[in-house]
Design an enzyme around this catalytic site. Structure first.
Site, PDB file in Angstrom:
ATOM      1  N   ARG A 107     136.557 -80.843  30.121  1.00 55.33           N
ATOM      2  CA  ARG A 107     136.973 -82.148  30.661  1.00 55.33           C
ATOM      3  C   ARG A 107     136.008 -82.655  31.716  1.00 55.33           C
ATOM      4  O   ARG A 107     135.756 -83.843  31.831  1.00 55.33           O
ATOM      5  CB  ARG A 107     138.404 -82.038  31.224  1.00 55.33           C
ATOM      6  N   ASN A 166     140.095 -68.075  22.400  1.00 55.75           N
ATOM      7  CA  ASN A 166     138.962 -69.006  22.444  1.00 55.75           C
ATOM      8  C   ASN A 166     138.088 -68.933  21.180  1.00 55.75           C
ATOM      9  O   ASN A 166     137.271 -69.825  20.939  1.00 55.75           O
ATOM     10  CB  ASN A 166     138.106 -68.773  23.694  1.00 55.75           C
ATOM     11  N   GLU A 196     150.579 -64.014  43.549  1.00 62.33           N
ATOM     12  CA  GLU A 196     150.747 -65.390  44.010  1.00 62.33           C
ATOM     13  C   GLU A 196     149.858 -66.301  43.158  1.00 62.33           C
ATOM     14  O   GLU A 196     148.753 -65.904  42.764  1.00 62.33           O
ATOM     15  CB  GLU A 196     150.322 -65.513  45.481  1.00 62.33           C
ATOM     16  N   ASP A 239     139.090 -73.004  34.421  1.00 64.75           N
ATOM     17  CA  ASP A 239     139.436 -73.978  33.374  1.00 64.75           C
ATOM     18  C   ASP A 239     138.947 -75.383  33.734  1.00 64.75           C
ATOM     19  O   ASP A 239     138.876 -75.747  34.906  1.00 64.75           O
ATOM     20  CB  ASP A 239     140.964 -73.978  33.188  1.00 64.75           C
TER      21      ASP A 239
HETATM   22  C1  IPE Z   1     141.998 -70.074  29.525  1.00 67.62           C
HETATM   23  O1  IPE Z   1     141.593 -71.387  29.345  1.00 67.62           O
HETATM   24  C2  IPE Z   1     140.908 -69.130  29.113  1.00 67.62           C
HETATM   25  C3  IPE Z   1     139.716 -69.106  29.975  1.00 67.62           C
HETATM   26  C4  IPE Z   1     139.561 -69.771  31.089  1.00 67.62           C
HETATM   27  C5  IPE Z   1     138.654 -68.224  29.536  1.00 67.62           C
HETATM   28  P1  IPE Z   1     141.913 -72.183  27.985  1.00 67.62           P
HETATM   29  O2  IPE Z   1     141.323 -73.535  28.159  1.00 67.62           O
HETATM   30  O3  IPE Z   1     141.460 -71.412  26.814  1.00 67.62           O
HETATM   31  O4  IPE Z   1     143.508 -72.242  27.991  1.00 67.62           O
HETATM   32  P2  IPE Z   1     144.505 -73.238  27.264  1.00 67.62           P
HETATM   33  O5  IPE Z   1     144.101 -73.326  25.835  1.00 67.62           O
HETATM   34  O6  IPE Z   1     144.398 -74.561  27.957  1.00 67.62           O
HETATM   35  O7  IPE Z   1     145.860 -72.641  27.471  1.00 67.62           O
HETATM   36  C1  IPE Z   2     137.086 -73.200  30.555  1.00 65.42           C
HETATM   37  O1  IPE Z   2     136.919 -74.550  30.327  1.00 65.42           O
HETATM   38  C2  IPE Z   2     136.063 -72.350  29.853  1.00 65.42           C
HETATM   39  C3  IPE Z   2     136.600 -71.510  28.771  1.00 65.42           C
HETATM   40  C4  IPE Z   2     137.827 -71.505  28.348  1.00 65.42           C
HETATM   41  C5  IPE Z   2     135.667 -70.614  28.123  1.00 65.42           C
HETATM   42  P1  IPE Z   2     137.433 -75.234  28.992  1.00 65.42           P
HETATM   43  O2  IPE Z   2     136.371 -75.141  27.961  1.00 65.42           O
HETATM   44  O3  IPE Z   2     138.748 -74.691  28.584  1.00 65.42           O
HETATM   45  O4  IPE Z   2     137.578 -76.736  29.459  1.00 65.42           O
HETATM   46  P2  IPE Z   2     138.746 -77.740  29.077  1.00 65.42           P
HETATM   47  O5  IPE Z   2     140.036 -77.067  29.443  1.00 65.42           O
HETATM   48  O6  IPE Z   2     138.649 -77.979  27.605  1.00 65.42           O
HETATM   49  O7  IPE Z   2     138.480 -78.945  29.895  1.00 65.42           O
HETATM   50 MG    MG Z   3     140.657 -75.179  28.980  1.00 67.60          MG
END
Ligand code: IPE
Ligand code: IPE
Ligand code: MG
Length: 255
Positions: free
Chosen positions: A34, A78, A217, A30
């Site tokens: 950002r 997503n 964990e 994640d």
């Molecule tokens: C979780 O991240 C899904 C993946 C890393 C593929 P998200 O960015 O989608 O999760 P939320 O929306 O912050 O909970």
């Molecule tokens: C994780 O990064 C990738 C996927 C969920 C596919 P994000 O795209 O969720 O990045 P943030 O959380 O918006 O920064």
């Molecule tokens: Mg995210």
């Protein structure tokens, strides 16, 4: 306020190999968006850099002796993102498989896909199934790709399959055990994750491996996924090595 990392204590940076390596590590990758936004870049650039981090982490986990790596690459939720971002993520997965598959295969890595397969683009589905097929007999680390994955959807599908078995008279409702449920999940045959690592400072599972994580964990890193590197993984593994997993019992020393 202390950071997540500081709160997890005993997380001194380490350079040597961690002492006790978990067999199965799952990553909630994640923070790509950002990472990019904070640099004035489009979110897609974060995803591109996130893929580079993934390449490094797969190799390093294998080097450290991790048996199974699961990556959360795209959740069922997503799809709610803007269409161009979804399209970019699909293209990135396609490029990852096309570009890295032969090397992963050479490294004896076995690929397995979990997640819903219905309604996927036929081209992507074929690519994923071919990757599984090519690497089926590899004996090195297993790389489980959670793509179009959602734990609630996985459990719902499992309940449906069990109900169908009951309706056909193949099993009595009273005979249904935990192992029957595990056997209907996408992860059938896989040991539960020992460690789930989530980057970007978010402290949630976001519909990931809800059943399988009963005694996993957790390790939360404040790093954005593109910044999560070999040293960060070693730190997570080291932290895991210091955990006392009691599974509802008491530690041996306390007896
Ligand atoms: C979780 O991240 C899904 C993946 C890393 C593929 P998200 O960015 O989608 O999760 P939320 O929306 O912050 O909970
Ligand atoms: C994780 O990064 C990738 C996927 C969920 C596919 P994000 O795209 O969720 O990045 P943030 O959380 O918006 O920064
Ligand atoms: Mg995210």
């Amino acid at each position: 306020m202390s950071s997540n990392l500081e709160r997890q204590a005993n997380a001194e940076p380490v350079s040597a190999a961690p002492s006790h390596v978990p067999n199965h590590v799952a990553f909630i990758m994640d923070g790509n968006g950002r990472w990019a936004s904070s640099r004035g870049l489009p979110r897609t650039e974060g995803h591109r850099q996130g893929l580079e981090a993934l390449r490094k982490i797969i190799r390093h986990a294998a080097l450290r002796g991790v048996g199974i790596v699961t990556i959360y690459s795209f959740s069922t939720e997503n799809w709610s993102r803007p269409e161009p971002e979804v399209r970019f993520l699909m293209g990135l997965l396609r490029r990852f498989v096309q570009r890295d598959l032969s090397e992963l295969h050479r490294e004896n890595i076995r690929i397995r896909i979990i997640g819903e397969r219905d309604n996927l683009d036929a081209g992507i589905l074929k690519l994923l199934l071919d990757a599984e097929e090519l690497t089926r007999n590899n004996t090195g680390m297993e790389l489980v790709v959670a793509f179009n994955y959602g734990a609630r959807q996985e459990l719902t599908a499992a309940v449906k399959k069990l109900c169908e078995k009951v309706a056909r008279g193949e099993i009595e409702p009273s005979a249904i055990s935990e192992s029957h449920i595990s056997a209907e999940l996408d992860t059938v045959g896989l040991p539960d994750p020992d460690l789930i690592v989530r980057t970007s400072g978010e402290l949630r599972l976001s519909n990931f491996l809800l059943w399988q994580a009963a005694y996993t964990e957790f390790y939360f890193s404040d790093l954005m996924w593109p910044d999560f590197d070999e040293a960060a993984l070693d730190q997570a593994l080291e932290c895991f090595g210091n955990r006392d997993r009691r599974y509802g019992g008491v530690t041996a020393q306390a007896l």
